[in-house]
Design a protein around this motif. Structure first.
Motif, mmCIF file in Angstrom:
data_model
loop_
_atom_site.group_PDB
_atom_site.id
_atom_site.type_symbol
_atom_site.label_atom_id
_atom_site.label_comp_id
_atom_site.label_asym_id
_atom_site.label_seq_id
_atom_site.Cartn_x
_atom_site.Cartn_y
_atom_site.Cartn_z
ATOM 1 N N GLY A 182 66.428 80.126 26.770
ATOM 2 C CA GLY A 182 66.589 78.782 25.994
ATOM 3 C C GLY A 182 65.381 78.399 25.193
ATOM 4 N N ARG A 183 65.565 77.389 24.212
ATOM 5 C CA ARG A 183 64.728 76.860 23.458
ATOM 6 C C ARG A 183 64.974 75.267 23.251
ATOM 7 N NH1 ARG A 183 63.547 80.549 18.539
ATOM 8 N NH2 ARG A 183 61.848 81.611 20.109
ATOM 9 N N GLU A 184 63.915 74.675 23.670
ATOM 10 C CA GLU A 184 64.376 73.154 23.390
ATOM 11 C C GLU A 184 63.078 72.773 22.352
ATOM 12 O OE1 GLU A 184 63.687 70.804 26.889
ATOM 13 O OE2 GLU A 184 64.989 71.990 28.016
ATOM 14 N N SER A 186 62.095 69.694 19.373
ATOM 15 C CA SER A 186 61.713 68.566 18.977
ATOM 16 C C SER A 186 62.341 68.250 17.677
ATOM 17 C CB SER A 186 60.515 67.946 19.218
ATOM 18 O OG SER A 186 60.163 68.192 20.662
ATOM 19 N N LYS A 187 63.283 67.471 17.312
ATOM 20 C CA LYS A 187 63.795 67.094 15.798
ATOM 21 C C LYS A 187 63.150 65.789 15.564
ATOM 22 C CE LYS A 187 67.938 70.026 16.176
ATOM 23 N NZ LYS A 187 69.366 70.137 15.941
#
Length: 313
Positions: A182-184, A186-187
């Motif tokens: 998975g990859r989180e 920040s937008k």
């Protein structure tokens, strides 16, 4: 003739701007420059890379196991490309992507890597910082393949006025040793920290994450700035670690760097001391940040920053 392979950094849709800086560094080695674009559904990136000035050709490798650009898989591809194409140099940015990839490439090629290059004097002669940027070291390398990571802020972005050929290249087999779980991400609508013209950074002096946002976000909005932070602020949980500026974070060199509540530990200075103008706001007159600041304000940041923000309205 010298042949250099630049590894493109991208997200399968957009070429990362740091690739333009790396290509500029590659031009200082002389000879031909090719760019390797490895991904899945990355044709748009290959076309963007083809527009970079000074590039001979773009090697486009489109395969499902490159979708996440895992270093273990891409390293095998880079090594195969170097051996088949007869490249004498491999360049990548000194980013998380480049730092993860190039040591594997160097190990597989059985050569010594040169990291974080800020100046290229010629093939085999490079300048890089040591001791958190307090000493500049000239490194001599006689390796048959020069594997380098380049600090993007040390080289200007090259123009995008070229028309290189895009060549489809066959993928090599996956290493099969890693999988992306998975990859989180920040937008943010703010500029990307590493490429921003203005950066507003906060330190432990802000107290907590809520005060960080309350005090700094209005100022950053007024200045059109990216937000950064010291390691102490990141470790304290004020902001995510992709905000960190410093030796173990991101290296930035904006036109304007505003340091708020940051004492100026040596590892932080290593990440922002090349900024064109540095403004420091701190209530401690002995804070080391004042030694590198062009403008220093000894004041309570909770009073000074809102007042500055209001003046900019």
């Amino acid at each position: 003739m010298m042949k250099t392979l630049v590894i493109a950094e991208h997200d399968n849709q957009q070429l990362n701007a740091v690739t333009l800086n790396v290509v500029n560094a590659a031009t200082q080695l002389g000879g031909e420059i090719d760019i390797l674009v490895a991904g899945a559904g990355c044709q748009a990136v290959a076309e963007q890379a083809a527009a970079i000035s000074g590039v001979q050709q773009v090697l486009s490798v489109d395969a499902a196991h490159y979708a996440a650009q895992l270093a273990e898989d891409v390293a095998l591809l880079v090594v195969a490309t170097v051996q088949q194409g007869g490249y004498q140099a491999v360049l990548a940015p000194s980013s998380s992507f480049g730092k993860n990839l190039t040591p594997r490439v160097a190990a597989l090629l059985d050569v010594a890597q040169v990291s974080d290059v800020i100046e290229i004097k010629g093939v085999g002669s490079y300048v890089r910082p040591i001791y958190a940027g307090n000493v500049m070291l000239t490194v001599e390398s006689q390796e048959p393949v020069q594997v380098l990571t380049v600090r993007p802020t040390a080289f200007d972005a090259i123009e995008q006025s070229g028309s290189a050929a895009v060549v489809a290249v066959e993928a090599v087999a996956s290493a099969g040793v890693s999988t992306l779980v998975g990859r989180e991400l920040s937008k943010s609508d703010r500029p990307e920290l590493g490429a921003a013209e203005v950066v507003v950074s906060g330190g432990r002096g802000l107290g907590d994450g809520d005060k960080y946002r309350q005090v700094l976000e209005p100022l950053a909005d007024r200045l059109g700035a990216a937000l950064g932070a010291s390691r102490a602020a990141v470790d304290a949980g004020f902001v995510p670690n992709d905000y960190q500026v410093g030796q173990t974070g991101k290296i930035v060199a904006p036109q304007l760097y505003v340091a708020v509540g940051i004492s100026g530990a040596i590892q932080h200075l290593a990440g922002m001391s090349d900024s064109k103008v540095i403004v420091a706001i701190n209530k401690d007159p002995d804070a080391p940040i004042f030694q590198v600041a062009d403008y220093g304000l000894e004041a309570d940041l909770f009073e000074a920053v809102p007042e500055l923000t209001q003046q900019l309205s």
